[in-house]
Design a protein around this motif. Structure first.
Motif, mmCIF file in Angstrom:
data_model
loop_
_atom_site.group_PDB
_atom_site.id
_atom_site.type_symbol
_atom_site.label_atom_id
_atom_site.label_comp_id
_atom_site.label_asym_id
_atom_site.label_seq_id
_atom_site.Cartn_x
_atom_site.Cartn_y
_atom_site.Cartn_z
ATOM 1 N N ALA A 160 0.609 -1.297 -0.143
ATOM 2 C CA ALA A 160 -0.051 0.029 0.051
ATOM 3 C C ALA A 160 0.788 1.341 -0.156
ATOM 4 O O ALA A 160 0.313 2.359 -0.466
ATOM 5 C CB ALA A 160 -0.797 -0.059 1.031
ATOM 6 N N ASN A 161 1.949 1.447 0.268
ATOM 7 C CA ASN A 161 2.813 2.311 0.410
ATOM 8 C C ASN A 161 3.877 2.502 -0.865
ATOM 9 O O ASN A 161 5.029 3.270 -0.665
ATOM 10 C CB ASN A 161 3.968 2.123 1.713
ATOM 11 N N ARG A 162 3.411 1.893 -1.785
ATOM 12 C CA ARG A 162 4.128 2.085 -2.942
ATOM 13 C C ARG A 162 4.332 3.308 -3.599
ATOM 14 O O ARG A 162 5.480 4.032 -3.996
ATOM 15 C CB ARG A 162 3.787 1.196 -4.262
ATOM 16 N N GLY A 163 3.167 4.173 -3.643
ATOM 17 C CA GLY A 163 3.119 5.546 -4.028
ATOM 18 C C GLY A 163 3.787 6.222 -3.067
ATOM 19 O O GLY A 163 4.721 7.387 -3.480
ATOM 20 N N LEU A 164 4.004 6.160 -1.721
ATOM 21 C CA LEU A 164 4.749 6.886 -0.909
ATOM 22 C C LEU A 164 6.246 6.586 -1.146
ATOM 23 O O LEU A 164 6.967 7.512 -1.078
ATOM 24 C CB LEU A 164 4.374 6.472 0.607
ATOM 25 N N ALA A 165 6.611 5.365 -1.634
ATOM 26 C CA ALA A 165 8.184 5.098 -1.610
ATOM 27 C C ALA A 165 8.511 5.871 -2.926
ATOM 28 O O ALA A 165 9.602 6.656 -2.920
ATOM 29 C CB ALA A 165 8.277 3.652 -2.057
ATOM 30 N N ARG A 166 7.679 6.208 -3.947
ATOM 31 C CA ARG A 166 8.089 6.840 -5.222
ATOM 32 C C ARG A 166 8.099 8.211 -4.830
ATOM 33 O O ARG A 166 9.316 9.070 -5.296
ATOM 34 C CB ARG A 166 6.820 6.508 -6.337
ATOM 35 N N GLN A 167 7.252 8.993 -3.984
ATOM 36 C CA GLN A 167 7.511 10.220 -3.627
ATOM 37 C C GLN A 167 8.674 10.345 -2.870
ATOM 38 O O GLN A 167 9.463 11.250 -2.929
ATOM 39 C CB GLN A 167 6.404 10.521 -2.619
ATOM 40 N N ILE A 168 9.266 9.446 -1.955
ATOM 41 C CA ILE A 168 10.362 9.491 -1.199
ATOM 42 C C ILE A 168 11.615 9.430 -1.954
ATOM 43 O O ILE A 168 12.439 10.177 -1.864
ATOM 44 C CB ILE A 168 10.452 8.305 -0.095
#
Length: 277
Positions: A160-168
């Motif tokens: 679920a945190n794939r999008g967050l990882a891309r932002q990071i």
């Protein structure tokens, strides 16, 4: 190594190898061939990682994180997506439970936002709960954040945190000490906690049970000689945090980020004065 030394001594006298007996010659030729195979393998592996935008950073590299060089159990190699830079010397870990309360999530967000306002990089573990709140708040405040993985860096957990990882990756870095493509397990997460502590000047624990990885990271930070900040509500609720506060001189109970920043700035001023002297 003794055998290799003797063989090399013989080759130094005669590079043709005529002085070697058949057994040593066969052994040495096999060793050279294995070396070629390993060199070829790692060349292909490094190219595979490059195609995935994964950078390999060894502890002997000049840009290996300075904070990690100061701890005895730093990983020899990091696999990095995104970028680490000089600003990340001012890194603070904000960690806690996956099963966070609304109050815990709010505190993690507020602490991360204030740390970014004072030019600190927020480090956390990309897990659900407190970690997600810390990363998200740092990004929303326009700051840098670093996610330390307990999996290979191309394996986003939780999904679920794939999008967050891309932002990071665009505003900091995702890092792992585990070789991409290699299967890992739960044993990797305590190792991740060591690296999270090593990357940071200090660790802030917002909410965490006695069995939480955040507690393990706090204990690692104390062993590293770094500060641990325990949020006041955590100490009220958790006996382990009460014991840490009572026993460890580097553990400090705090209500908000202002107290964290004040303590860290005082430490940095002392370090700067010591270097100047």
């Amino acid at each position: 190594m003794c055998r290799l030394s003797l063989v090399l001594d013989e080759l130094a006298l005669d590079r043709s190898g005529s002085l070697l007996d058949d057994e040593d010659r066969t052994w040495f030729e096999a060793a050279v061939e294995r070396g070629r195979e390993r060199t070829s393998f790692w060349g292909e592996e490094l190219e595979r990682l490059r195609r995935q935008d994964i950078r390999v950073m060894a502890c002997t590299d000049s840009d290996y994180p300075v904070n990690l060089t100061l701890v005895h159990d730093a990983p020899p190699v990091l696999f990095v997506r995104g970028g680490l830079n000089e600003d990340d010397r001012r890194a603070v870990a904000v960690v806690g439970t996956r099963k966070a309360s609304p109050d815990g999530l709010s505190r993690a967000s507020a602490i991360s936002t204030d740390l970014v306002a004072h030019r600190y990089t927020v480090v956390s573990g990309l897990a659900k709960g407190i970690d997600t709140a810390a990363h998200s708040a740092a990004l929303n405040a326009g700051g840098r954040t670093v996610a330390v993985f307990g999996t290979p860096v191309e394996t986003i957990y939780p999904a679920a945190n794939r999008g967050l990882a891309r932002q990071i990756v665009r505003n900091g870095a995702c890092v792992s000490q585990f070789l991409p493509g290699v299967r890992t397990g739960r044993w990797c997460f305590p190792a991740r906690n060591l690296t999270g502590s090593g990357l940071s000047l200090a660790t802030v624990v917002v909410e965490a049970s006695a069995t939480s990885g955040a507690r393990l990271q706090a204990e690692a930070a104390l062993r590293h000689g770094k500060r641990v900040f325990l949020v006041e509500s955590l100490v009220t609720a958790q006996p382990w945090a009460q014991q840490m506060d009572a026993a460890a001189h580097n553990a400090t109970v705090v209500r908000d980020a202002d107290q964290i920043v004040t303590a860290l700035e005082a430490d940095l001023a002392v370090s700067s004065d010591a270097v100047s002297a």
